[in-house]
Scaffold this motif. Sequence first.
Motif, PDB file in Angstrom:
ATOM      1  N   UNK A   1     -10.485  -9.401   5.618  1.00 48.51           N
ATOM      2  CA  UNK A   1      -9.398  -8.824   4.508  1.00 48.51           C
ATOM      3  C   UNK A   1      -9.059  -9.946   3.443  1.00 48.51           C
ATOM      4  N   UNK A   2      -9.171  -9.625   2.410  1.00 46.73           N
ATOM      5  CA  UNK A   2      -8.706 -10.409   1.113  1.00 46.73           C
ATOM      6  C   UNK A   2      -7.317  -9.685   0.429  1.00 46.73           C
ATOM      7  N   UNK A   3      -6.724 -10.475  -0.390  1.00 47.86           N
ATOM      8  CA  UNK A   3      -5.539  -9.926  -1.142  1.00 47.86           C
ATOM      9  C   UNK A   3      -6.347  -9.127  -2.353  1.00 47.86           C
ATOM     10  N   UNK A   4      -5.444  -8.390  -2.993  1.00 43.72           N
ATOM     11  CA  UNK A   4      -5.709  -7.590  -4.088  1.00 43.72           C
ATOM     12  C   UNK A   4      -6.126  -8.674  -5.477  1.00 43.72           C
ATOM     13  N   UNK A   5      -6.785  -8.309  -6.279  1.00 47.90           N
ATOM     14  CA  UNK A   5      -7.007  -9.213  -7.271  1.00 47.90           C
ATOM     15  C   UNK A   5      -6.593  -8.497  -8.373  1.00 47.90           C
ATOM     16  N   UNK A   6      -5.702  -9.334  -9.307  1.00 49.19           N
ATOM     17  CA  UNK A   6      -5.394  -8.561 -10.659  1.00 49.19           C
ATOM     18  C   UNK A   6      -6.283  -7.922 -11.468  1.00 49.19           C
ATOM     19  N   UNK A   7      -6.366  -6.839 -11.821  1.00 54.18           N
ATOM     20  CA  UNK A   7      -7.516  -6.521 -12.609  1.00 54.18           C
ATOM     21  C   UNK A   7      -7.515  -7.046 -14.077  1.00 54.18           C
ATOM     22  N   UNK A   8      -8.512  -7.139 -14.642  1.00 56.79           N
ATOM     23  CA  UNK A   8      -8.403  -7.751 -16.251  1.00 56.79           C
ATOM     24  C   UNK A   8      -7.959  -6.742 -17.140  1.00 56.79           C
ATOM     25  N   UNK A   9      -6.948  -7.091 -17.641  1.00 58.68           N
ATOM     26  CA  UNK A   9      -5.936  -6.297 -18.569  1.00 58.68           C
ATOM     27  C   UNK A   9      -5.082  -5.473 -17.919  1.00 58.68           C
ATOM     28  N   UNK A  10      -5.013  -5.584 -16.466  1.00 61.78           N
ATOM     29  CA  UNK A  10      -4.006  -4.508 -15.854  1.00 61.78           C
ATOM     30  C   UNK A  10      -3.120  -5.276 -15.061  1.00 61.78           C
ATOM     31  N   UNK A  11      -2.606  -4.553 -14.207  1.00 61.18           N
ATOM     32  CA  UNK A  11      -1.461  -5.190 -13.316  1.00 61.18           C
ATOM     33  C   UNK A  11      -1.638  -4.370 -11.901  1.00 61.18           C
ATOM     34  N   UNK A  12      -1.242  -5.093 -11.109  1.00 60.71           N
ATOM     35  CA  UNK A  12      -1.137  -4.542  -9.655  1.00 60.71           C
ATOM     36  C   UNK A  12      -0.006  -3.881  -9.565  1.00 60.71           C
ATOM     37  N   UNK A  13      -0.179  -2.853  -8.457  1.00 58.42           N
ATOM     38  CA  UNK A  13       1.055  -1.894  -8.115  1.00 58.42           C
ATOM     39  C   UNK A  13       1.908  -2.747  -7.284  1.00 58.42           C
ATOM     40  N   UNK A  14       3.087  -1.963  -7.340  1.00 62.19           N
ATOM     41  CA  UNK A  14       4.113  -2.581  -6.232  1.00 62.19           C
ATOM     42  C   UNK A  14       3.540  -2.617  -5.062  1.00 62.19           C
ATOM     43  N   UNK A  15       2.906  -1.648  -4.503  1.00 64.99           N
ATOM     44  CA  UNK A  15       2.348  -1.554  -3.042  1.00 64.99           C
ATOM     45  C   UNK A  15       1.314  -2.693  -2.899  1.00 64.99           C
ATOM     46  N   UNK A  16       0.435  -2.892  -3.763  1.00 62.84           N
ATOM     47  CA  UNK A  16      -0.667  -3.920  -4.043  1.00 62.84           C
ATOM     48  C   UNK A  16       0.012  -5.456  -3.883  1.00 62.84           C
ATOM     49  N   UNK A  17       1.191  -5.426  -4.796  1.00 62.88           N
ATOM     50  CA  UNK A  17       1.899  -6.761  -4.674  1.00 62.88           C
ATOM     51  C   UNK A  17       2.565  -6.947  -3.160  1.00 62.88           C
ATOM     52  N   UNK A  18       3.051  -6.031  -2.632  1.00 63.85           N
ATOM     53  CA  UNK A  18       3.731  -6.329  -1.281  1.00 63.85           C
ATOM     54  C   UNK A  18       2.662  -6.541  -0.422  1.00 63.85           C
ATOM     55  N   UNK A  19       1.385  -5.837  -0.515  1.00 62.93           N
ATOM     56  CA  UNK A  19       0.478  -6.192   0.424  1.00 62.93           C
ATOM     57  C   UNK A  19      -0.086  -7.689   0.376  1.00 62.93           C
ATOM     58  N   UNK A  20      -0.176  -8.080  -0.871  1.00 67.58           N
ATOM     59  CA  UNK A  20      -0.405  -9.606  -1.318  1.00 67.58           C
ATOM     60  C   UNK A  20       0.476 -10.491  -0.672  1.00 67.58           C
TER      61      UNK A  20
END
Length: 277
Positions: free
Chosen positions: A205-224
Amino acid sequence: MSFTYTAELPLGDHTVFRLAGLLVAERQRRGTRDGTRTLSTLEQAVMVLRLFCDGTRTSRLFKDHGVSRSVGYRYLHEGTAVLAWQAPDLREALMRARIAGYGHLIIDGTIIETDRLRIPGPTEGVDLWRSGKISNHGGNIQILSAPDDGWPLWVSDARPGREHDSTALRASGAQPILEEWAADLHEVLFDLGYEGLGSPGGPLATAYKKPKGGALTDEQKAHNRVHNALRAVGERANALLKVTFRLLRNITIDPWKIGLVAKAALVILHTEHRRTA
């Protein structure tokens, strides 16, 4: 039994005596005759442990123990080797983790600095042992740690400091063994330095990486947030080894042997605390 220099060792007698016992076995294996060594195995053990714990300069060690430079280095290399041979391999460490009931483990890399001369790497203009992580030369060591308090369970051989953690872990041969562990309803947590080796929410398992020019979703941020909180405990393993053993803060031997020194330090730590998992 009493012996010289124990006041300078932040270790229990049982650790010193264990190393002395290993040295006795090694001398027997080599067929060393009684009375042919300058130091007893107990005195040799103390000298080796002073180097690891206090980072005492070798010239001072050799003078204190009354040995020549060549004999002193032979004693130190022999002591380091017999300790490192006791270090658990990855399968053994995972078996102990299973017995301890750990549901997940943590992998993190650390750079152990070295003052060795520059060595050309495969890329022109890039030194083989130059690490961008510390802006200095060093060896990349991978450390497996327990999930509750970051206790180090296993350390890898050294890889050149220029390699990223994911490359160093693959080169160690650990990936397929960790995949076997993860396939049995266990997890291994990594930071983003291991991108491509694992995936968010997967057994590796790794964390979600912020996509280039984009943003993480709230769910992805919570996971991280959860992932990073669990994984951060593993950083204690790196700190524990370097705080306990001054030798690991900077090593001047052949950098390919940094892993041997790290394994020896792990065995000393396990012995001193009477804990392997």
